[in-house]
Motif scaffolding. Structure first.
Motif, mmCIF file in Angstrom:
data_model
loop_
_atom_site.group_PDB
_atom_site.id
_atom_site.type_symbol
_atom_site.label_atom_id
_atom_site.label_comp_id
_atom_site.label_asym_id
_atom_site.label_seq_id
_atom_site.Cartn_x
_atom_site.Cartn_y
_atom_site.Cartn_z
ATOM 1 N N VAL A 13 0.833 -1.211 0.000
ATOM 2 C CA VAL A 13 0.000 0.000 0.000
ATOM 3 C C VAL A 13 0.866 1.259 0.000
ATOM 4 N N TYR A 16 2.990 1.226 -3.624
ATOM 5 C CA TYR A 16 2.168 1.578 -4.787
ATOM 6 C C TYR A 16 1.207 2.733 -4.501
ATOM 7 N N ARG A 17 1.549 3.557 -3.530
ATOM 8 C CA ARG A 17 0.720 4.732 -3.282
ATOM 9 C C ARG A 17 0.864 5.674 -4.475
ATOM 10 N N PRO A 18 -0.245 6.262 -4.950
ATOM 11 C CA PRO A 18 -0.156 7.165 -6.099
ATOM 12 C C PRO A 18 0.873 8.270 -5.850
ATOM 13 N N GLN A 23 -2.385 9.630 -10.836
ATOM 14 C CA GLN A 23 -2.379 8.197 -10.502
ATOM 15 C C GLN A 23 -3.484 7.820 -9.507
ATOM 16 N N TYR A 25 -7.057 6.882 -8.781
ATOM 17 C CA TYR A 25 -8.161 6.375 -9.593
ATOM 18 C C TYR A 25 -9.490 6.888 -9.053
ATOM 19 N N PRO A 51 -15.281 6.013 2.646
ATOM 20 C CA PRO A 51 -14.830 4.747 3.230
ATOM 21 C C PRO A 51 -13.310 4.562 3.127
ATOM 22 N N PRO A 52 -12.755 3.669 3.970
ATOM 23 C CA PRO A 52 -11.313 3.419 3.954
ATOM 24 C C PRO A 52 -10.853 2.931 2.582
ATOM 25 N N GLY A 55 -8.788 6.555 -1.146
ATOM 26 C CA GLY A 55 -7.777 7.474 -1.664
ATOM 27 C C GLY A 55 -7.741 8.859 -1.025
ATOM 28 N N THR A 57 -6.189 9.990 1.855
ATOM 29 C CA THR A 57 -4.828 10.371 2.227
ATOM 30 C C THR A 57 -3.966 10.538 0.981
ATOM 31 N N LEU A 166 -14.165 2.613 -4.509
ATOM 32 C CA LEU A 166 -13.659 2.564 -5.882
ATOM 33 C C LEU A 166 -14.411 1.539 -6.723
ATOM 34 N N ARG A 174 -5.472 -1.543 -10.963
ATOM 35 C CA ARG A 174 -4.339 -1.360 -10.055
ATOM 36 C C ARG A 174 -3.761 -2.710 -9.648
ATOM 37 N N ARG A 203 -6.984 -0.405 -0.357
ATOM 38 C CA ARG A 203 -6.006 -0.844 0.648
ATOM 39 C C ARG A 203 -6.192 -2.327 0.946
ATOM 40 N N LEU A 206 -4.873 -4.568 -1.927
ATOM 41 C CA LEU A 206 -3.418 -4.683 -1.980
ATOM 42 C C LEU A 206 -2.873 -5.464 -0.790
HETATM 43 N N1 LIG Z 1 -8.163 6.172 -5.568
HETATM 44 C C1 LIG Z 1 -7.034 5.432 -5.472
HETATM 45 N N2 LIG Z 1 -6.207 5.281 -6.541
HETATM 46 C C2 LIG Z 1 -5.086 4.541 -6.434
HETATM 47 N N3 LIG Z 1 -4.686 3.906 -5.313
HETATM 48 C C3 LIG Z 1 -5.456 4.016 -4.228
HETATM 49 C C4 LIG Z 1 -6.663 4.784 -4.244
HETATM 50 N N4 LIG Z 1 -7.231 4.719 -3.032
HETATM 51 C C5 LIG Z 1 -6.431 3.957 -2.300
HETATM 52 N N5 LIG Z 1 -5.348 3.521 -2.989
HETATM 53 C C6 LIG Z 1 -4.308 2.611 -2.488
HETATM 54 O O1 LIG Z 1 -4.663 2.210 -1.177
HETATM 55 C C7 LIG Z 1 -3.746 2.702 -0.208
HETATM 56 C C8 LIG Z 1 -4.526 3.397 0.895
HETATM 57 O O2 LIG Z 1 -5.120 4.559 0.366
HETATM 58 P P1 LIG Z 1 -5.400 5.865 1.221
HETATM 59 O O3 LIG Z 1 -5.251 7.012 0.326
HETATM 60 O O4 LIG Z 1 -4.599 5.863 2.470
HETATM 61 O O5 LIG Z 1 -6.937 5.618 1.532
HETATM 62 P P2 LIG Z 1 -7.869 6.316 2.611
HETATM 63 O O6 LIG Z 1 -7.101 7.473 3.167
HETATM 64 O O7 LIG Z 1 -9.095 6.723 1.843
HETATM 65 O O8 LIG Z 1 -8.175 5.256 3.621
HETATM 66 C C9 LIG Z 1 -2.834 3.673 -0.954
HETATM 67 O O9 LIG Z 1 -1.517 3.522 -0.537
HETATM 68 C C10 LIG Z 1 -2.955 3.261 -2.396
HETATM 69 O O10 LIG Z 1 -1.978 2.312 -2.683
#
Ligand SMILES: Nc1ncnc2c1ncn2[C@@H]1O[C@H](COP(=O)(O)OP(=O)(O)O)[C@@H](O)[C@H]1O
Ligand SMILES: [Mg+2]
Length: 330
Positions: A13, A16-18, A23, A25, A51-52, A55, A57, A166, A174, A203, A206
């Motif tokens: 996670v 592969y964070r954008p 990046q 989605y 929801p968790p 994306g 963060t 998503l 992804r 999350r 992955l």
């Molecule tokens: N919209 C998205 N596009 C691409 N990757 C995503 C997306 N949302 C989540 N991820 C992946 O999931 C991981 C957790 O995402 P995060 O942004 O922390 O989600 P949230 O804050 O909504 O719980 C990220 O590191 C990324 O790899």
């Protein structure tokens, strides 16, 4: 190369964070709007909720990277409202951050406050005052899973953006990339199953994929459907069906023992079992009243479990409720 090793050991996670907004989605409209804010240099205080794994963060970090580039570390403060002990610490950190002079650049500093819905109401009120105090040179981005847990006074100071779970296609794309990058072998149905079970949470997708990869005996082995179910801890549709059929067709003692045996060997929570029943009930031909009774009964039991009802009593009640509803059919 120690650096490379560090990179290899990262959770996927993070790995592969954008890296930028392109990046991310799915959340197109949100991204368009906040990009426009950034281009105009007029960022309001922001609230991202949803929801968790959708994306939130990633989006704010990517936006901050676009705005600040190399100055990121000087200009951005990331705080986790649920990690830190209380609002006083948050206040001190924000105060230190917001009141240091900007040497390298002008413009607003940014405070990212993750998991703000974990804060108490009192803390949120204090946060609102902090925001007001530092509005002159600082912008806040509040992240939360639930908007209704954010105090209205705090909410009204922010421009709100809802993040949706998503789409299947986004997760699939992804996951495909990660499979290629990590040179994984996975059965096609297993990948489909992974994507479906993650229910819009990238999350989760992955993390489950990484857990499965780690569980392989040899890295060149293939990830199977069973491994996915095991890692997610979700019941297999087949097991759900076997249990439901037993309850419908066999007597109490048999039903109970089938249910218990499968639940024990697969470690199934009663709540997952009930959800599973709900999913497959549509496939069963039942009189409308039977179906209604069943769904109502299962709904009540689900509520009972969430209130802390005993597992033994609630699982017996599941059998009772299904058998009772079937009386209609006779
Ligand atoms: N919209 C998205 N596009 C691409 N990757 C995503 C997306 N949302 C989540 N991820 C992946 O999931 C991981 C957790 O995402 P995060 O942004 O922390 O989600 P949230 O804050 O909504 O719980 C990220 O590191 C990324 O790899
Ligand atoms: Mg987050």
């Amino acid at each position: 190369m120690p650096n490379r090793e560090l990179h290899e050991n990262l959770p996927w996670v993070e790995k592969y964070r954008p890296q930028n907004l392109d990046q991310v989605y799915g959340q197109q409209e949100t991204i368009q709007t906040i990009r426009k804010f950034a281009q105009d240099g007029r960022i309001p205080h922001l609230l991202f909720y949803g929801p968790p794994g959708s994306g939130k963060t990633s989006t704010i970090i990517a936006l901050a990277r676009e705005i600040y580039g190399k100055n990121y570390r000087n200009m951005v403060l990331e705080l986790n409202a649920s990690d830190d002990r209380g609002i006083d610490i948050v206040r001190d950190q924000i105060k230190n951050f917001a009141s240091t002079r900007q040497i390298f650049s002008s413009g607003f500093k940014l405070v990212i406050l993750d998991e703000a819905d974990a804060m108490t109401n009192t803390a949120q009120n204090a946060l609102r005052r902090i925001i007001e105090k530092y509005t002159k040179n600082t912008r806040f981005c509040i992240l939360a899973n639930y908007a209704h847990k954010i105090n209205p006074a705090l909410m009204s100071r922010c421009t709100r953006f809802r993040f949706s779970p998503l789409a299947i296609s986004a997760i699939e794309e992804r996951v495909d990339t990660v499979i290629k990058e990590e040179k994984l072998k996975i059965e096609k149905p297993a990948e489909k199953c992974l994507v479906a079970l993650s229910k819009g949470d990238m999350r989760k997708a992955l993390n489950v994929l990484q857990a499965c990869a780690a569980a392989l005996d040899k890295p060149e082995d293939t990830i199977s459907v069973d491994m996915i179910y095991e890692c997610v801890g979700a019941p297999r549709p087949k097991s759900i069906e076997v249990i439901l059929n037993a309850i419908m067709e066999r007597d109490w003692t048999d039903s109970y023992s089938v249910m218990n045996k499968i639940r024990k060997t697969e470690g199934l929570a009663l709540i997952d079992l009930i959800e599973g029943f709900m999913d497959i009930l549509a496939k069963y031909e039942l009189k409308p009243l039977t179906r209604i009774k069943m769904i109502q009964g299962l709904g009540d039991i689900e509520y009972g479990i969430s209130k802390g009802g005993s597992d033994k009593i609630q699982s017996t009640a599941v059998i009772g409720c299904i058998k009772n509803a079937l009386e209609n059919e006779a």
